[in-house]
Structures are given as C-alpha cells and as structure tokens.
Write a protein that holds these residues in place. Structure first.
Motif, mmCIF file in Angstrom:
data_model
loop_
_atom_site.group_PDB
_atom_site.id
_atom_site.type_symbol
_atom_site.label_atom_id
_atom_site.label_comp_id
_atom_site.label_asym_id
_atom_site.label_seq_id
_atom_site.Cartn_x
_atom_site.Cartn_y
_atom_site.Cartn_z
ATOM 1 N N ARG A 93 -2.260 -3.146 15.114
ATOM 2 C CA ARG A 93 -1.785 -3.068 16.371
ATOM 3 C C ARG A 93 -2.708 -0.968 16.710
ATOM 4 O O ARG A 93 -2.229 0.145 17.236
ATOM 5 C CB ARG A 93 -0.039 -2.171 16.190
ATOM 6 N N GLY A 94 -3.836 -1.130 16.052
ATOM 7 C CA GLY A 94 -4.515 -0.549 16.518
ATOM 8 C C GLY A 94 -5.468 -0.776 17.941
ATOM 9 O O GLY A 94 -5.340 -1.077 18.832
ATOM 10 N N THR A 147 0.907 -1.412 0.018
ATOM 11 C CA THR A 147 0.329 0.257 -0.011
ATOM 12 C C THR A 147 0.972 1.119 -0.060
ATOM 13 O O THR A 147 0.565 2.108 -0.616
ATOM 14 C CB THR A 147 -0.877 -0.148 1.378
ATOM 15 N N PHE A 148 1.438 1.592 0.978
ATOM 16 C CA PHE A 148 2.832 2.774 1.403
ATOM 17 C C PHE A 148 3.515 2.485 0.112
ATOM 18 O O PHE A 148 4.056 4.003 -0.541
ATOM 19 C CB PHE A 148 3.822 2.096 1.871
ATOM 20 N N ALA A 149 3.489 1.406 -0.702
ATOM 21 C CA ALA A 149 4.608 1.963 -1.993
ATOM 22 C C ALA A 149 3.962 1.562 -3.985
ATOM 23 O O ALA A 149 4.665 2.812 -4.226
ATOM 24 C CB ALA A 149 5.111 0.595 -2.912
ATOM 25 N N LEU A 150 2.648 1.597 -3.167
ATOM 26 C CA LEU A 150 1.900 1.995 -4.320
ATOM 27 C C LEU A 150 1.344 3.933 -4.153
ATOM 28 O O LEU A 150 0.982 4.078 -5.386
ATOM 29 C CB LEU A 150 0.201 1.333 -4.651
ATOM 30 N N LEU A 187 -3.497 7.042 4.670
ATOM 31 C CA LEU A 187 -2.790 5.572 4.622
ATOM 32 C C LEU A 187 -2.590 6.116 6.259
ATOM 33 O O LEU A 187 -1.759 5.004 6.946
ATOM 34 C CB LEU A 187 -1.156 5.971 4.512
ATOM 35 N N VAL A 188 -1.347 7.238 6.605
ATOM 36 C CA VAL A 188 -0.956 7.561 8.591
ATOM 37 C C VAL A 188 -2.354 6.865 9.349
ATOM 38 O O VAL A 188 -2.185 6.546 10.284
ATOM 39 C CB VAL A 188 -0.965 9.038 8.195
ATOM 40 N N ALA A 189 -3.910 7.383 8.580
ATOM 41 C CA ALA A 189 -4.571 7.203 9.517
ATOM 42 C C ALA A 189 -5.268 5.268 9.882
ATOM 43 O O ALA A 189 -5.477 5.189 10.596
ATOM 44 C CB ALA A 189 -5.332 7.578 9.281
ATOM 45 N N VAL A 190 -4.951 4.933 8.589
ATOM 46 C CA VAL A 190 -4.698 3.579 8.368
ATOM 47 C C VAL A 190 -4.376 3.336 8.909
ATOM 48 O O VAL A 190 -4.109 1.833 9.315
ATOM 49 C CB VAL A 190 -5.629 3.268 7.100
ATOM 50 N N TYR A 191 -3.423 3.255 8.829
ATOM 51 C CA TYR A 191 -1.431 2.488 8.976
ATOM 52 C C TYR A 191 -1.941 1.181 10.386
ATOM 53 O O TYR A 191 -1.706 0.532 10.504
ATOM 54 C CB TYR A 191 -0.397 2.977 8.991
#
Length: 74
Positions: A57-58, A13-16, A47-51
């Motif tokens: 680890r949420g 996801t981060f790469a995309l 992405l920061v919110a969903v990570y």
C-alpha cells in the motif's frame, strides 16, 4: 506476492521485533542500564517506515494501478 502472504510476512516481522524488544528490555532490567534498549531502539522506526511497502500500500502501489476508462463526454 499475494496479499495474505504479505500479511503473514508483516505479522511475522512484527512478532519477531516484539521478541527482540522484549529481550532488550529484560536485559536492561538485569543490567540496571538502558544501553540494551538504546541498541534496538531504531527497530520500531524502521518497521513503521517499511510497513506500507510490505503490505503493498505504499506510494508505488498507487502509481501502478491501471488507468480507468472514461467516455469523452464526461
């Protein structure tokens, strides 16, 4: 989902998102305008919110841990 699978999904996801952001920056340079960057500017915030939930680890992770057994004297 297994831990290593979550990490693979997170890395993908981060790469995309990096590819999309890079393409937007390249388009902005070609157009001499910041409009393409503003169109995808929300992506890093999402992405920061969903990570944390992607890696398990949420906040829900802490609630789902089993109870620890303690003796009555402690």
């Amino acid at each position: 989902m297994r831990t290593w699978t979550r990490w693979i999904v997170a890395a993908g996801t981060f790469a995309l998102s990096a590819i999309i952001l890079g393409a937007a920056i390249a388009q902005a340079i070609r157009q001499h305008s910041l409009d393409p960057v503003w169109m995808v500017g929300w992506l890093p915030a999402v992405l920061v919110a969903v990570y944390p939930s992607m890696t398990g680890r949420g906040p829900a992770h802490r609630r789902c841990l089993p109870r620890q057994r303690r003796s009555a004297g402690s």
